[in-house]
Design a protein around this motif. Structure first.
Motif, PDB file in Angstrom:
ATOM      1  N   ALA A 139     -69.500  34.403  16.748  1.00 30.14           N
ATOM      2  CA  ALA A 139     -67.785  34.339  16.832  1.00 30.14           C
ATOM      3  C   ALA A 139     -67.695  32.992  16.831  1.00 30.14           C
ATOM      4  N   ALA A 140     -68.184  31.911  17.230  1.00 27.58           N
ATOM      5  CA  ALA A 140     -67.651  30.346  17.451  1.00 27.58           C
ATOM      6  C   ALA A 140     -67.896  29.705  16.341  1.00 27.58           C
ATOM      7  N   ARG A 141     -68.937  29.741  15.259  1.00 26.07           N
ATOM      8  CA  ARG A 141     -68.870  29.241  13.920  1.00 26.07           C
ATOM      9  C   ARG A 141     -67.894  30.203  13.116  1.00 26.07           C
ATOM     10  N   ARG A 142     -67.235  30.492  13.451  1.00 29.06           N
ATOM     11  CA  ARG A 142     -66.656  31.566  12.539  1.00 29.06           C
ATOM     12  C   ARG A 142     -65.167  31.221  12.894  1.00 29.06           C
ATOM     13  N   GLY A 143     -64.794  30.669  13.673  1.00 27.02           N
ATOM     14  CA  GLY A 143     -64.054  30.925  14.136  1.00 27.02           C
ATOM     15  C   GLY A 143     -62.612  31.695  15.006  1.00 27.02           C
ATOM     16  N   LEU A 144     -63.330  33.122  15.566  1.00 28.15           N
ATOM     17  CA  LEU A 144     -62.850  34.009  15.565  1.00 28.15           C
ATOM     18  C   LEU A 144     -62.498  34.207  17.539  1.00 28.15           C
ATOM     19  N   LEU A 145     -62.834  33.221  17.942  1.00 25.64           N
ATOM     20  CA  LEU A 145     -62.064  32.561  19.623  1.00 25.64           C
ATOM     21  C   LEU A 145     -60.927  32.630  19.440  1.00 25.64           C
ATOM     22  N   PRO A 146     -60.434  31.295  18.483  1.00 23.77           N
ATOM     23  CA  PRO A 146     -58.883  31.614  19.083  1.00 23.77           C
ATOM     24  C   PRO A 146     -58.236  32.685  19.164  1.00 23.77           C
ATOM     25  N   HIS A 147     -58.251  33.722  18.445  1.00 24.86           N
ATOM     26  CA  HIS A 147     -58.036  35.320  17.746  1.00 24.86           C
ATOM     27  C   HIS A 147     -58.428  36.449  19.331  1.00 24.86           C
ATOM     28  N   ILE A 148     -59.120  36.240  19.938  1.00 20.62           N
ATOM     29  CA  ILE A 148     -59.989  37.162  21.144  1.00 20.62           C
ATOM     30  C   ILE A 148     -58.539  36.452  22.325  1.00 20.62           C
ATOM     31  N   ARG A 149     -58.292  37.695  22.588  1.00 14.75           N
ATOM     32  CA  ARG A 149     -57.751  37.542  23.929  1.00 14.75           C
ATOM     33  C   ARG A 149     -58.107  38.067  25.010  1.00 14.75           C
ATOM     34  N   PHE A 150     -59.173  37.100  25.574  1.00 19.23           N
ATOM     35  CA  PHE A 150     -59.786  38.088  26.858  1.00 19.23           C
ATOM     36  C   PHE A 150     -59.309  38.573  28.070  1.00 19.23           C
ATOM     37  N   GLY A 151     -59.105  39.613  29.096  1.00 18.36           N
ATOM     38  CA  GLY A 151     -59.737  39.455  30.130  1.00 18.36           C
ATOM     39  C   GLY A 151     -57.774  40.611  29.572  1.00 18.36           C
ATOM     40  N   THR A 152     -57.637  41.626  28.336  1.00 15.82           N
ATOM     41  CA  THR A 152     -56.490  42.102  27.997  1.00 15.82           C
ATOM     42  C   THR A 152     -57.146  43.641  27.348  1.00 15.82           C
ATOM     43  N   ASP A 153     -56.726  44.023  29.054  1.00 10.16           N
ATOM     44  CA  ASP A 153     -57.115  45.549  29.612  1.00 10.16           C
ATOM     45  C   ASP A 153     -55.704  46.607  28.393  1.00 10.16           C
ATOM     46  N   VAL A 154     -56.133  46.824  27.299  1.00  5.90           N
ATOM     47  CA  VAL A 154     -55.221  48.078  26.098  1.00  5.90           C
ATOM     48  C   VAL A 154     -54.453  49.628  27.247  1.00  5.90           C
ATOM     49  N   THR A 155     -53.867  49.712  27.542  1.00 13.48           N
ATOM     50  CA  THR A 155     -53.605  51.055  27.896  1.00 13.48           C
ATOM     51  C   THR A 155     -52.745  52.105  27.160  1.00 13.48           C
ATOM     52  N   GLY A 156     -52.375  51.858  26.071  1.00 19.95           N
ATOM     53  CA  GLY A 156     -51.703  52.439  24.968  1.00 19.95           C
ATOM     54  C   GLY A 156     -51.671  51.961  23.446  1.00 19.95           C
ATOM     55  N   ALA A 157     -51.348  53.086  22.634  1.00 21.89           N
ATOM     56  CA  ALA A 157     -50.310  52.859  21.276  1.00 21.89           C
ATOM     57  C   ALA A 157     -50.212  53.479  20.811  1.00 21.89           C
ATOM     58  N   ARG A 158     -48.832  53.311  20.607  1.00 18.35           N
ATOM     59  CA  ARG A 158     -47.384  54.190  19.653  1.00 18.35           C
ATOM     60  C   ARG A 158     -47.082  53.996  18.667  1.00 18.35           C
ATOM     61  N   TRP A 159     -47.602  54.455  17.860  1.00 13.68           N
ATOM     62  CA  TRP A 159     -47.245  54.809  16.607  1.00 13.68           C
ATOM     63  C   TRP A 159     -45.617  54.817  16.419  1.00 13.68           C
ATOM     64  N   GLU A 160     -44.628  54.126  15.782  1.00 11.81           N
ATOM     65  CA  GLU A 160     -43.360  54.231  15.686  1.00 11.81           C
ATOM     66  C   GLU A 160     -42.917  54.207  14.294  1.00 11.81           C
ATOM     67  N   PRO A 161     -42.913  55.150  14.158  1.00 10.90           N
ATOM     68  CA  PRO A 161     -42.381  56.008  11.919  1.00 10.90           C
ATOM     69  C   PRO A 161     -41.399  55.640  11.569  1.00 10.90           C
ATOM     70  N   ALA A 162     -40.226  54.903  12.490  1.00  9.03           N
ATOM     71  CA  ALA A 162     -39.055  54.344  11.372  1.00  9.03           C
ATOM     72  C   ALA A 162     -39.582  52.671  11.545  1.00  9.03           C
ATOM     73  N   ALA A 163     -40.113  52.344  11.938  1.00 12.87           N
ATOM     74  CA  ALA A 163     -40.206  50.804  11.080  1.00 12.87           C
ATOM     75  C   ALA A 163     -41.785  51.072  10.834  1.00 12.87           C
ATOM     76  N   SER A 164     -42.551  51.723  10.937  1.00 11.30           N
ATOM     77  CA  SER A 164     -43.613  51.877  10.205  1.00 11.30           C
ATOM     78  C   SER A 164     -44.595  50.623  11.097  1.00 11.30           C
ATOM     79  N   ARG A 165     -45.113  50.926  12.625  1.00  6.67           N
ATOM     80  CA  ARG A 165     -45.988  50.060  13.127  1.00  6.67           C
ATOM     81  C   ARG A 165     -46.349  50.596  13.985  1.00  6.67           C
ATOM     82  N   TRP A 166     -46.701  49.622  14.521  1.00  9.50           N
ATOM     83  CA  TRP A 166     -47.594  49.975  15.999  1.00  9.50           C
ATOM     84  C   TRP A 166     -47.516  49.217  17.327  1.00  9.50           C
ATOM     85  N   THR A 167     -47.158  50.041  18.558  1.00  9.66           N
ATOM     86  CA  THR A 167     -46.812  49.402  19.498  1.00  9.66           C
ATOM     87  C   THR A 167     -47.846  49.581  20.687  1.00  9.66           C
TER      88      THR A 167
END
Length: 537
Positions: A139-167
Motif C-alpha cells: 500500500a505504501a509503495r503503490r501510493g495508496l495511503l493518501p487515498h485511505i480514510r482510516f477510522g471511518t465507519d460507513v453506516t449507509g449508502a443510498r442511490w440517488e436515481p435523479a443524479a445517478s450517484r451514491w451518497t
C-alpha cells in the motif's frame, strides 16, 4: 507466535492526515474536506461538513479493497477514489486475526498479488504478521495511503436515481458522493458467536478468535475452544502447549491434511530477486497445481477419495484412543467442507490434558461450560473459533438501491447471490468484491479478487464509452446466472458430499460459491456482457 505488532510509520501518519491527503489524491476541494461540524453560519448555527465528491468510493481496506484501489490508480483514464476503512489500519482479516498460530493455508507465492510479487517470503505458508507487513508495504509503495480514510465507519449508502450517484454516510457525519460504489468489506469480518444460556453468570474470560485478548495469560489455565474450522485447528495446538486443561467442542470433524511447510532457502529468495520471471514461473506452477486439484472439487468428486486415505492414516498414526479416532473421523466426503492443513492438530488432541467433546456447548455456569449431555467442563477462558457471517459483513451497512430497496431485504427475499459475483439488480453502479458467487474454497482468494477488480474497471469504462450515467444488471440476466450456477453446483463435492456447510444458501443458486475453476471465472469476467445490463443516460 511471532510478535504481531508491525510498525509502519506511513500507515500511522496516514491515519492522522488522511482527510487532507484523500482530498489531494482525488482532486476534491480541500476546503470542503476540511469543513467540520464546528463551522458556523451567520446566525451562529452549526453546519454539517460539505460532501466529499469523488468518482468512486471503496468500502474496506482489506485484500480486496486494496486490490481495487491499485486497479483504479493505474487505470486510464484516471479515476478519483477514496477508500473508507473503519479500523485504524489496513489489512482486514490479516489485521484482525492475531490469534496464536495464525497463518495462511495457501502457498505464500500464490497468496499475494500478481502485480506485487514478494521474493522474500520466509516459508511455504506465511504467518499473519508477515502477510500484514506485505500488505502495508504494498500500500505504501503503490501510493495508496493518501487515498485511505482510516477510522471511518460507513453506516449507509443510498442511490440517488435523479443524479445517478451514491451518497455514502459515516458515523462521524461526513458524507461522500460518488458515481460508483465498491463494497470490499470481506466475508471474514462479522464473527459468528453463539448466544448461550447462563452467559451473564460465567466468571471467566470470553472472546472470539478474531478479537484475541493478548492481555490474558493462558498458561496454566483451563481453556475451552468451540470450533475446529480453519482458525480452530491453528489455535488448538498452540493452546495445548500452555493450558493446564484444554476442552475442544467439535460439532463436525474436519478433514485435516499434513501441511507441507518448509522455510524458503536463501538461494531461492536471491534467485527470485535477481530473476523476477523465475518467481512468476514458480507462482504459475503453484497455481496450476491448485487448479488441477480443484477439478476434484467442482467436476470430479470421486477423484478426491485418495486424499481420505491420507487423513485416515494421520488419525491412526497420532491418535491412540480408538473412541477418539472415531470421533475425529468425518462421515462426509473429503472436500465437502473446507479442507484444512496442519501437522500438529492431531498430535495435540492426543495429549492427556486435552479433551474433545462432540457437539456444541449448551450453556455456561460460573466456572464451567456445559455440554449437550449436561456435563460440566471446568473453564477459565472460553474462546469461540466459530467462523464468520458472510451476509452480516454486508448487512451491517444500510445499502439502499432504486425505489428504496435495501440490499439486506433483497437478499432476505431472493437469497444471497450476485450476478457474476459482482453486481445485484436494483443497485446501479454498485460492485461487490468477494461477495456471493465470487470465490472458491479450494485455492487462494487473490486470483478472483484480481479478476473482480479488473472487471469493475472494465464496467466503468463501458459506462463512460456508452456515454451513460449508470449500468445495472438486468433481472433476467441475474436469474439466468443463478440457474446456471445451480446446475454447476449440483455436480460438485460441496453439494454431493453429504455435509452441511456455510457454502450453501437459500437462493436459487443454492450456494454462495463460484462452483467452477478460477480460470473459468476469469474467462467469464474478461468483458462486460452489455446485453445483460441496462445502460442509462
Amino acid at each position: 507466535m511471532t510478535d504481531t505488532t508491525v510498525t509502519d510509520t506511513a500507515a500511522t501518519s496516514a491515519t492522522v492526515t488522511s482527510a487532507t491527503a484523500a482530498a489531494d489524491a482525488t482532486g476534491t476541494d480541500t476546503t470542503a474536506m476540511g469543513a467540520t461540524a464546528t463551522d458556523t453560519t451567520a446566525t451562529g448555527g452549526a453546519t454539517p461538513p460539505a460532501p466529499i465528491r469523488t468518482d468512486a468510493v471503496i468500502i474496506g481496506a482489506g485484500m480486496s479493497g486494496l486490490c481495487q484501489a491499485v486497479e483504479f490508480s493505474r487505470s486510464r483514464p484516471k479515476l478519483t477514489f477514496v477508500v473508507l476503512e473503519k479500523a485504524d489500519g489496513l489489512g482486514g482479516t490479516w489485521r484482525d486475526n492475531t490469534y496464536p498460530g495464525a497463518s495462511c493455508d495457501v502457498e505464500s507465492h500464490l497468496y499475494s498479488y500478481s502485480f506485487e510479487r514478494n521474493p522474500g517470503w520466509s516459508s511455504t505458508y506465511a504467518k499473519q504478521p508477515e502477510i500484514l507487513a506485505y500488505l502495508r508495504r504494498m500500500a505504501a509503495r503503490r501510493g495508496l495511503l493518501p487515498h485511505i480514510r482510516f477510522g471511518t465507519d460507513v453506516t449507509g449508502a443510498r442511490w440517488e436515481p435523479a443524479a445517478s450517484r451514491w451518497t455514502v454516510t459515516t458515523a462521524d457525519g461526513t458524507t461522500y458522493v460518488s458515481r460508483f460504489l465498491i463494497l470490499g468489506v470481506g466475508g471474514l469480518h462479522t464473527p459468528r458467536t453463539p448466544v448461550l444460556p447462563g452467559a451473564d453468570e460465567f466468571g471467566g474470560e470470553v472472546w472470539h478468535s478474531s478479537s484475541w485478548n493478548h492481555d490474558v495469560d493462558l498458561t496454566g489455565k483451563h481453556v475451552t475452544v468451540v470450533g475446529v474450522g480453519a482458525s480452530g485447528i491453528q489455535i488448538i495446538p498452540e493452546l495445548a502447549k500452555r493450558a493446564a486443561g484444554l476442552t475442544v467442542f467439535q460439532r463436525t470433524p474436519a478433514w485435516v491434511l499434513p501441511k507441507l511447510d518448509t522455510p524458503h532457502p536463501t538461494w531461492r529468495k536471491r534467485l527470485f530477486r535477481a530473476l523476477p520471471w523465475a518467481q512468476a514461473v514458480h507462482r504459475l506452477r503453484v497455481y496450476v497445481a491448485r487448479e488441477k486439484r480443484g477439478i476434484g472439487f467442482h467436476h470430479r468428486p470421486d477423484a478426491l477419495r485418495v486424499a481420505e486415505d491420507v487423513v485416515h492414516a494421520q488419525i491412526t498414526k497420532h491418535i491412540e484412543d480408538p473412541a477418539l479416532r472415531e470421533t475425529l473421523t468425518p462421515s462426509y466426503r473429503f472436500g465437502c467442507k473446507r479442507v484444512l492443513l496442519s501437522n500438529d492438530y492431531y498430535p495435540a488432541l492426543n495429549a492427556p490434558h486435552v479433551q474433545v467433546v462432540p457437539g456444541g456447548p449448551a450453556a455456561l455456569r460460573p466456572q464451567a461450560v456445559v455440554d449437550e449431555t449436561g456435563t460440566d467442563h471446568k473453564t477459565d477462558v472460553l474462546i469461540h473459533a466459530t467462523g464468520f457471517d458472510l451476509a452480516g459483513s454486508f448487512n451491517r451497512i444500510r445499502v439502499e438501491g432504486t425505489d428504496g430497496r435495501l440490499l439486506e431485504e433483497t437478499w432476505h427475499r431472493t437469497g444471497m447471490t450476485a450476478y457474476n459475483g459482482v453486481t445485484v439488480s436494483g443497485f446501479p453502479n454498485m460492485f461487490l468484491l468477494l461477495g456471493p458467487n465470487g470465490f472458491v474454497p479450494y485455492t487462494g482468494v487473490v486470483q478472483n479478487i484480481e479478476t473482480q477488480a479488473r472487471h469493475v474497471v472494465t464496467a466503468i469504462r463501458a459506462v463512460r464509452s456508452s456515454r451513460a450515467r449508470s449500468l445495472e444488471v438486468r433481472p433476467s440476466a441475474e436469474r439466468a446466472f443463478r440457474t446456471a450456477i445451480r446446475k454447476r453446483y449440483d455436480r460438485t463435492v460441496w453439494a454431493t458430499g453429504g455435509c452441511t456447510s456455510w457454502y450453501e444458501s437459500n437462493s436459487a443458486a443454492g450456494t454462495v460459491l463460484w462452483p467452477d475453476s478460477t480460470w473459468a471465472y476469469r474467462w467469464r469476467l474478461r468483458r462486460v456482457r452489455r446485453g445483460d445490463y441496462v445502460f442509462r443516460r
